[in-house]
Design a protein around this motif. Sequence first.
Motif, short mmCIF file in Angstrom:
data_model
loop_
_atom_site.label_atom_id
_atom_site.label_comp_id
_atom_site.label_asym_id
_atom_site.label_seq_id
_atom_site.Cartn_x
_atom_site.Cartn_y
_atom_site.Cartn_z
N LEU A 359 0.79 -1.25 -0.02
CA LEU A 359 -0.05 0.10 -0.05
C LEU A 359 0.87 1.20 0.04
O LEU A 359 0.53 2.14 -0.52
N ARG A 364 -1.44 0.30 -3.65
CA ARG A 364 -2.67 -0.71 -3.82
C ARG A 364 -2.22 -2.02 -3.20
O ARG A 364 -0.59 -2.23 -3.47
N ASP A 369 -5.45 -9.27 -1.46
CA ASP A 369 -6.29 -7.89 -1.30
C ASP A 369 -6.85 -7.78 0.08
O ASP A 369 -7.90 -8.40 0.71
N SER A 371 -8.56 -5.18 1.26
CA SER A 371 -9.36 -3.78 1.66
C SER A 371 -10.44 -4.26 2.39
O SER A 371 -11.17 -3.27 2.89
#
Length: 390
Positions: A359, A364, A369, A371
């Motif tokens: 990140l 990103r 992932d 998130s």
Amino acid sequence: MVSTVVIVGGGVIGSSVAYFLRASAPDVPVTVIERDPTYARSSSALSAASIRQQFSTPLSVQMSLYGIEFLRSIGQRLEVNGAKPSIDLHEGGYLFLATSAGEATLRANHALQRSLGADISLLDQPQLQARFPWLNTDDLAAGAFGESGEGWFDGYGLVQALRKKAQALGARYVASEVTGMARDGRTVTHVLTSNGERHACDAVVNAAGAWSSRIARMIGIELPVRARRRSIFNVSSPARLGPCPLLIDPGGVYFRPEGRTYICGTSPSADNDPDDLPLDEVDHALFDDVIWPALAHRVPAFEALRVENCWSGYYEYNVLDQNAIIGRHPDIDNCIFANGFSGHGLQQGPATGRGVSELILHGRYTTLDLSTLGWERVLANRPIVEKNVV
């Protein structure tokens, strides 16, 4: 391009972030501020130090699958000048037990875990009795056992290995306490410490564990993470159980081997779990009233137990949903949070360190992932429901 990173907290999360940052981007200066380099009161050093894939949410399973991969290869990954660290990893497995009331949930969790590649076996009552003859199975319907990839290890050793490797890669560790943060609009510009230093930063990581809410308030953010005390008891028994996993009773009491003894514990009831209880005290009533009766029922040979030692450590407890909060807050552009692991920090540390470094460096996640663990669900008051909270 980020040129300077300051990490607040040098436990397993902070040191994992520092390691992955320096391993991925050797030119990025990294400073880790840790107020107690002895880690005498850190959650990393005082926990039961275990790893499992038996969660009910896909991301938690995936994070721990990467965690066991990391722990298995720690000697090669964290070698410094030819010295290969060891964390005494024992893949003894977790054994989650269920009565008829919890059997459907156990089976659903098992199906999810298997679909993601976790090596978990589902055992019915006769199979439990055959495999663990010391177990009272009269009130059990099923159990889920980690055949591999689950167990326990030296948590303090893991923190030290990550720290030493991060330092060998060029991370700077500062023994001081964070006293404030300078904020300019949506950006944290400096981290201030008790030794009078001002640490400029392009990115700052809050990895302050049980004290992370205090750090968040310095930049005007309310983080729903509290310091919740958990007591651990080391007990001896004349019984020799043979191969023994980390067992989770349906009521939440757990125990596992520790050499020739056992360590055990449980979470207190929700109405008896205040914040910031002193660590120099141990909840002996919890052992007498809850833990010992549960152990004696589940393992009849444990009727004769003796407490050899006991201690307390803090969970960095996310009061919303007992899952980690990882990522940027929408009000601050350059502060990344990695907090609220609620007892899962050691096992999720490697995946978190890798993800936070991605990140920072790429803006990103490039591997797993993370998130769904971000601030969005916190601000929307939309908890992630984890059915296997220990």
